[in-house]
Scaffold this active site. Structure first.
Site, mmCIF file in Angstrom:
data_model
loop_
_atom_site.group_PDB
_atom_site.id
_atom_site.type_symbol
_atom_site.label_atom_id
_atom_site.label_comp_id
_atom_site.label_asym_id
_atom_site.label_seq_id
_atom_site.Cartn_x
_atom_site.Cartn_y
_atom_site.Cartn_z
ATOM 1 N N THR A 297 -30.282 23.905 4.839
ATOM 2 C CA THR A 297 -28.538 24.378 4.846
ATOM 3 C C THR A 297 -28.553 25.755 4.776
ATOM 4 O OG1 THR A 297 -26.748 24.355 3.353
ATOM 5 C CG2 THR A 297 -28.835 24.268 2.174
ATOM 6 N N ASN B 77 -25.550 27.023 3.610
ATOM 7 C CA ASN B 77 -24.471 27.470 2.720
ATOM 8 C C ASN B 77 -24.980 27.911 1.516
ATOM 9 O OD1 ASN B 77 -22.352 26.714 0.721
ATOM 10 N ND2 ASN B 77 -21.449 25.467 2.171
ATOM 11 N N GLY C 142 -23.348 28.595 -1.256
ATOM 12 C CA GLY C 142 -22.933 28.135 -2.506
ATOM 13 C C GLY C 142 -23.603 26.561 -2.877
ATOM 14 N N ASP D 243 -25.348 17.063 3.356
ATOM 15 C CA ASP D 243 -23.984 16.838 4.295
ATOM 16 C C ASP D 243 -22.738 16.522 3.097
ATOM 17 O OD1 ASP D 243 -22.912 17.500 6.810
ATOM 18 O OD2 ASP D 243 -21.839 15.738 6.582
ATOM 19 N N GLY E 150 -16.017 26.882 -1.511
ATOM 20 C CA GLY E 150 -15.309 26.052 -0.567
ATOM 21 C C GLY E 150 -13.862 25.674 -1.181
ATOM 22 N N TYR E 151 -13.727 24.317 -1.310
ATOM 23 C CA TYR E 151 -12.383 23.874 -1.579
ATOM 24 C C TYR E 151 -12.189 23.472 -3.363
ATOM 25 C CZ TYR E 151 -12.200 22.805 3.158
ATOM 26 O OH TYR E 151 -11.898 22.833 4.594
ATOM 27 N N ASP E 152 -13.223 24.217 -4.050
ATOM 28 C CA ASP E 152 -13.501 23.813 -5.491
ATOM 29 C C ASP E 152 -11.963 24.427 -6.212
ATOM 30 O OD1 ASP E 152 -15.717 22.994 -5.684
ATOM 31 O OD2 ASP E 152 -16.907 24.885 -5.961
ATOM 32 N N HIS F 261 -20.497 15.839 -7.418
ATOM 33 C CA HIS F 261 -21.170 14.958 -6.173
ATOM 34 C C HIS F 261 -22.531 15.402 -5.937
ATOM 35 C CE1 HIS F 261 -19.213 18.498 -4.861
ATOM 36 N NE2 HIS F 261 -19.517 18.273 -3.531
ATOM 37 N N ARG F 262 -22.876 16.476 -5.633
ATOM 38 C CA ARG F 262 -24.044 17.289 -5.254
ATOM 39 C C ARG F 262 -24.938 16.923 -6.408
ATOM 40 N NH1 ARG F 262 -22.064 21.285 -3.723
ATOM 41 N NH2 ARG F 262 -21.932 20.599 -1.647
HETATM 42 P P1 ITT Z 1 -24.761 23.345 5.973
HETATM 43 O O1 ITT Z 1 -24.536 22.529 7.133
HETATM 44 O O2 ITT Z 1 -25.577 24.666 6.486
HETATM 45 O O3 ITT Z 1 -25.393 22.545 4.904
HETATM 46 P P2 ITT Z 1 -22.117 23.618 5.615
HETATM 47 O O4 ITT Z 1 -21.051 24.438 4.844
HETATM 48 O O5 ITT Z 1 -21.555 23.580 7.298
HETATM 49 O O6 ITT Z 1 -23.345 23.895 5.642
HETATM 50 P P3 ITT Z 1 -21.112 20.660 5.796
HETATM 51 O O7 ITT Z 1 -21.274 20.697 7.059
HETATM 52 O O8 ITT Z 1 -21.734 19.779 5.038
HETATM 53 O O9 ITT Z 1 -21.922 22.189 5.144
HETATM 54 O O10 ITT Z 1 -19.802 20.897 5.087
HETATM 55 C C1 ITT Z 1 -19.374 20.781 3.692
HETATM 56 C C2 ITT Z 1 -18.142 21.303 3.410
HETATM 57 O O11 ITT Z 1 -17.384 20.637 2.606
HETATM 58 C C3 ITT Z 1 -18.135 22.915 2.973
HETATM 59 O O12 ITT Z 1 -18.380 23.762 3.841
HETATM 60 C C4 ITT Z 1 -17.230 22.783 1.888
HETATM 61 O O13 ITT Z 1 -16.298 23.123 2.533
HETATM 62 C C5 ITT Z 1 -16.933 21.284 1.527
HETATM 63 N N1 ITT Z 1 -17.435 21.193 0.129
HETATM 64 C C6 ITT Z 1 -18.505 20.273 -0.062
HETATM 65 N N2 ITT Z 1 -18.792 20.314 -1.223
HETATM 66 C C7 ITT Z 1 -18.218 21.302 -1.797
HETATM 67 C C8 ITT Z 1 -18.185 21.701 -2.915
HETATM 68 O O14 ITT Z 1 -18.985 21.385 -4.162
HETATM 69 N N3 ITT Z 1 -17.126 22.473 -3.461
HETATM 70 C C9 ITT Z 1 -16.140 22.879 -2.753
HETATM 71 N N4 ITT Z 1 -16.255 22.511 -1.363
HETATM 72 C C10 ITT Z 1 -17.278 21.650 -0.753
#
Ligand code: ITT
Length: 200
Positions: free
Chosen positions: A8, A10, A12, A70, A154-156, A181-182
């Site tokens: 990943t 991301n 966060g 994901d 993100g949307y937290d 969830h994670r």
């Molecule tokens: P990677 O593919 O590199 O893992 P990404 O941000 O593109 O990173 P995803 O395609 O899985 O990851 O998109 C997940 C999105 O959903 C993420 O960017 C957030 O906007 C949202 N999201 C998922 N889990 C979240 C959380 O715990 N808190 C807030 N927003 C979350």
């Protein structure tokens, strides 16, 4: 030492995952350790397909086991715009701007119809040993009427979690990691770690 790569980009997610798997942190590598490796396009139709795409791509590129994740925010009244497309929704705008767009779209929706959930799928994939492990987690809540809190990512700040009476943006990392969830998905995977790090 047998390394496992977090597939990943991301930050966060990475921060939360490291805390959840802290007993195994010495076995983990991120893509920061392999800057030449990017991630594939997320062309899957489900979270699981996308998580597998990421894990498989990285595992094959680096010849190491990898973990793809994901996740997304599902809002029942805005079914088709987020979900697996959560990171691509209004891409280019800041999350504050994206959340404001969502809040505007939902401004007339009453509380009982503001139901939402965060969903996470995790795939561990080792192409050398042909091992695949899939786990998942879901947390149910509501879309708040306003942005609240500076924690998380993100949307937290718009995801309201009734049992704690707070948005995820108001939860410290440790509190979020108890219920998110994670954390549910990664704690399930963690049960396999004693075997995985031995290469069994
Ligand atoms: P990677 O593919 O590199 O893992 P990404 O941000 O593109 O990173 P995803 O395609 O899985 O990851 O998109 C997940 C999105 O959903 C993420 O960017 C957030 O906007 C949202 N999201 C998922 N889990 C979240 C959380 O715990 N808190 C807030 N927003 C979350």
């Amino acid at each position: 030492m047998k390394y496992i790569v977090l597939a990943t980009k991301n930050k966060g997610k990475i921060k939360e995952i490291y805390e959840i798997l802290k007993e195994y942190k010495d076995y983990l590598k991120t893509l920061d350790n392999f800057i030449e490796v990017s991630l594939p396009e997320e062309i899957g139709k489900t979270y699981e397909e996308n998580a597998l795409l990421k894990a498989k791509f990285v595992s094959e590129k680096l010849n190491l086991p990898a973990i793809g994740e994901d996740s997304g925010l599902e809002i029942d009244m805005l079914k088709h715009i987020l979900g697996i497309y959560s990171s691509r929704f209004e891409e280019g705008l800041s999350y504050k701007e994206r959340m404001n767009i969502i809040l505007e779209k939902m401004k007339d929706i009453p509380w009982e119809k503001r139901t939402a959930r965060f969903v996470c799928k995790v795939v561990y994939y080792d192409h050398k040993e042909d091992i695949k492990i899939v786990t998942g987690g879901v947390v149910e809540g509501y879309i708040a009427y306003e942005i609240r809190g500076d924690f998380g990512f993100g949307y937290d700040p718009i995801f309201y979690y009734p049992p704690l009476g707070k948005t995820f943006g108001e939860l410290k990392e440790k509190e979020k990691n108890e219920i998110s969830h994670r954390s549910v998905a990664f704690r399930k995977l963690k049960d396999f770690f004693p075997i995985l790090i031995k290469g069994g």
